[in-house]
Design a protein around this motif. Structure first.
Motif, PDB file in Angstrom:
ATOM      1  N   GLY A  83     -13.322  -8.203   6.667  1.00 25.35           N
ATOM      2  CA  GLY A  83     -13.005  -8.067   5.256  1.00 25.35           C
ATOM      3  C   GLY A  83     -11.670  -7.451   4.912  1.00 25.35           C
ATOM      4  N   ILE A  84     -10.771  -7.296   5.863  1.00 20.12           N
ATOM      5  CA  ILE A  84      -9.470  -6.692   5.563  1.00 20.12           C
ATOM      6  C   ILE A  84      -8.545  -7.778   5.012  1.00 20.12           C
ATOM      7  CG2 ILE A  84      -7.458  -5.481   6.485  1.00 20.12           C
ATOM      8  CD1 ILE A  84     -10.028  -3.806   6.542  1.00 20.12           C
ATOM      9  N   MET A  85      -8.333  -7.735   3.689  1.00 17.08           N
ATOM     10  CA  MET A  85      -7.468  -8.720   3.050  1.00 17.08           C
ATOM     11  C   MET A  85      -6.417  -8.063   2.154  1.00 17.08           C
ATOM     12  SD  MET A  85      -8.181 -11.708   4.122  1.00 17.08           S
ATOM     13  CE  MET A  85      -7.305 -12.694   2.935  1.00 17.08           C
ATOM     14  N   HIS A  86      -6.417  -6.747   2.074  1.00 15.83           N
ATOM     15  CA  HIS A  86      -5.501  -6.029   1.194  1.00 15.83           C
ATOM     16  C   HIS A  86      -5.187  -4.691   1.843  1.00 15.83           C
ATOM     17  CE1 HIS A  86      -4.008  -3.962  -2.389  1.00 15.83           C
ATOM     18  NE2 HIS A  86      -3.896  -5.148  -2.960  1.00 15.83           N
ATOM     19  N   GLY A  87      -4.011  -4.179   1.573  1.00 12.76           N
ATOM     20  CA  GLY A  87      -3.641  -2.871   2.113  1.00 12.76           C
ATOM     21  C   GLY A  87      -4.609  -1.776   1.722  1.00 12.76           C
ATOM     22  N   ALA A  88      -5.206  -1.886   0.521  1.00 11.23           N
ATOM     23  CA  ALA A  88      -6.184  -0.884   0.082  1.00 11.23           C
ATOM     24  C   ALA A  88      -7.419  -0.892   0.971  1.00 11.23           C
ATOM     25  CB  ALA A  88      -6.575  -1.120  -1.373  1.00 11.23           C
ATOM     26  N   ASP A  89      -7.767  -2.055   1.537  1.00  9.09           N
ATOM     27  CA  ASP A  89      -8.895  -2.124   2.468  1.00  9.09           C
ATOM     28  C   ASP A  89      -8.593  -1.306   3.719  1.00  9.09           C
ATOM     29  OD1 ASP A  89     -10.150  -3.991   0.739  1.00  9.09           O
ATOM     30  OD2 ASP A  89      -9.232  -5.680   1.796  1.00  9.09           O
TER      31      ASP A  89
ATOM     32  N   GLN B  40       1.353  -2.736   0.131  1.00  8.73           N
ATOM     33  CA  GLN B  40       0.084  -2.389  -0.515  1.00  8.73           C
ATOM     34  C   GLN B  40      -0.454  -1.052  -0.004  1.00  8.73           C
ATOM     35  OE1 GLN B  40      -2.141  -5.912   0.500  1.00  8.73           O
ATOM     36  NE2 GLN B  40      -1.513  -6.984  -1.363  1.00  8.73           N
ATOM     37  N   ILE B  41      -0.296  -0.794   1.284  1.00  6.11           N
ATOM     38  CA  ILE B  41      -0.737   0.482   1.854  1.00  6.11           C
ATOM     39  C   ILE B  41       0.039   1.635   1.225  1.00  6.11           C
ATOM     40  CG2 ILE B  41      -0.692   1.899   3.960  1.00  6.11           C
ATOM     41  CD1 ILE B  41      -1.322  -0.731   5.509  1.00  6.11           C
ATOM     42  N   VAL B  42       1.352   1.497   1.172  1.00  4.59           N
ATOM     43  CA  VAL B  42       2.195   2.551   0.596  1.00  4.59           C
ATOM     44  C   VAL B  42       1.825   2.780  -0.867  1.00  4.59           C
ATOM     45  CG1 VAL B  42       4.562   3.139  -0.063  1.00  4.59           C
ATOM     46  CG2 VAL B  42       4.091   2.227   2.221  1.00  4.59           C
ATOM     47  N   ARG B  43       1.668   1.696  -1.630  1.00  9.26           N
ATOM     48  CA  ARG B  43       1.317   1.833  -3.053  1.00  9.26           C
ATOM     49  C   ARG B  43      -0.034   2.532  -3.218  1.00  9.26           C
ATOM     50  NH1 ARG B  43       0.549  -3.299  -4.551  1.00  9.26           N
ATOM     51  NH2 ARG B  43       2.780  -3.652  -4.649  1.00  9.26           N
ATOM     52  N   THR B  44      -1.013   2.123  -2.437  1.00  9.14           N
ATOM     53  CA  THR B  44      -2.349   2.721  -2.536  1.00  9.14           C
ATOM     54  C   THR B  44      -2.311   4.201  -2.193  1.00  9.14           C
ATOM     55  OG1 THR B  44      -3.382   0.600  -2.000  1.00  9.14           O
ATOM     56  CG2 THR B  44      -4.734   2.585  -1.695  1.00  9.14           C
ATOM     57  N   MET B  45      -1.594   4.543  -1.149  1.00 11.57           N
ATOM     58  CA  MET B  45      -1.497   5.954  -0.766  1.00 11.57           C
ATOM     59  C   MET B  45      -0.800   6.770  -1.846  1.00 11.57           C
ATOM     60  SD  MET B  45      -0.915   5.755   3.339  1.00 11.57           S
ATOM     61  CE  MET B  45      -0.635   7.513   3.417  1.00 11.57           C
ATOM     62  N   LYS B  46       0.243   6.222  -2.469  1.00  6.53           N
ATOM     63  CA  LYS B  46       0.920   6.933  -3.553  1.00  6.53           C
ATOM     64  C   LYS B  46      -0.039   7.163  -4.719  1.00  6.53           C
ATOM     65  CE  LYS B  46       5.688   5.607  -2.659  1.00  6.53           C
ATOM     66  NZ  LYS B  46       6.869   4.866  -3.142  1.00  6.53           N
ATOM     67  N   LEU B  47      -0.828   6.141  -5.048  1.00  7.08           N
ATOM     68  CA  LEU B  47      -1.793   6.292  -6.143  1.00  7.08           C
ATOM     69  C   LEU B  47      -2.850   7.345  -5.824  1.00  7.08           C
ATOM     70  CD1 LEU B  47      -2.212   2.544  -7.122  1.00  7.08           C
ATOM     71  CD2 LEU B  47      -1.183   4.345  -8.527  1.00  7.08           C
ATOM     72  N   LEU B  48      -3.172   7.500  -4.540  1.00  8.41           N
ATOM     73  CA  LEU B  48      -4.148   8.516  -4.124  1.00  8.41           C
ATOM     74  C   LEU B  48      -3.516   9.901  -3.977  1.00  8.41           C
ATOM     75  CD1 LEU B  48      -6.105   6.516  -1.396  1.00  8.41           C
ATOM     76  CD2 LEU B  48      -6.939   7.187  -3.659  1.00  8.41           C
ATOM     77  N   GLY B  49      -2.198   9.958  -3.974  1.00  5.92           N
ATOM     78  CA  GLY B  49      -1.517  11.237  -3.775  1.00  5.92           C
ATOM     79  C   GLY B  49      -1.427  11.643  -2.318  1.00  5.92           C
ATOM     80  N   ALA B  50      -1.608  10.693  -1.415  1.00  2.00           N
ATOM     81  CA  ALA B  50      -1.530  10.972   0.025  1.00  2.00           C
ATOM     82  C   ALA B  50      -0.149  10.563   0.533  1.00  2.00           C
ATOM     83  CB  ALA B  50      -2.616  10.214   0.772  1.00  2.00           C
ATOM     84  N   ARG B  51       0.542  11.489   1.146  1.00  2.00           N
ATOM     85  CA  ARG B  51       1.882  11.209   1.660  1.00  2.00           C
ATOM     86  C   ARG B  51       1.866  10.679   3.083  1.00  2.00           C
ATOM     87  NH1 ARG B  51       4.166  16.856   0.513  1.00  2.00           N
ATOM     88  NH2 ARG B  51       1.958  17.228   0.606  1.00  2.00           N
TER      89      ARG B  51
END
Length: 91
Positions: A15-21, A61-72
């Motif tokens: 099911g990995i189809m997006h960086g958020a996954d 997508q990974i970078v964007r998701t992490m920024k939205l989560l506040g994880a550096r």
């Protein structure tokens, strides 16, 4: 992860189809994920350049998701960053 603790290394291979996954899997405790389907879609669409583009998209997508989560950093991800949302309901 609660069931295996430190006794096994967990990989996510579905099911990995997006960086958020990928972010959700890592935050949940997976050591890494497999991206076979996304990789194959890129390969079918454009050969090696298609695969390169797929990896570029997932990375963004990974970078964007992490920024939205506040994880550096990846090491800052933890299960508190993940919420289960039921996508389908019988109601």
């Amino acid at each position: 992860m609660k069931a295996v603790g430190n006794k096994a290394e967990v990989h996510v291979d579905t099911g990995i189809m997006h960086g958020a996954d990928i972010v959700a899997a890592i935050a949940s405790g997976a050591k890494f994920t497999w991206i076979g389907r996304a990789y194959l879609y890129g390969l079918m669409a454009g050969g090696k350049p298609g695969v390169d583009r797929t990896l570029e998209i997932l990375s963004t997508q990974i970078v964007r998701t992490m920024k939205l989560l506040g994880a550096r950093t990846i090491s800052e991800l933890n299960p508190d960053h993940v919420r289960f949302i039921a996508r389908y309901s019988d109601k």
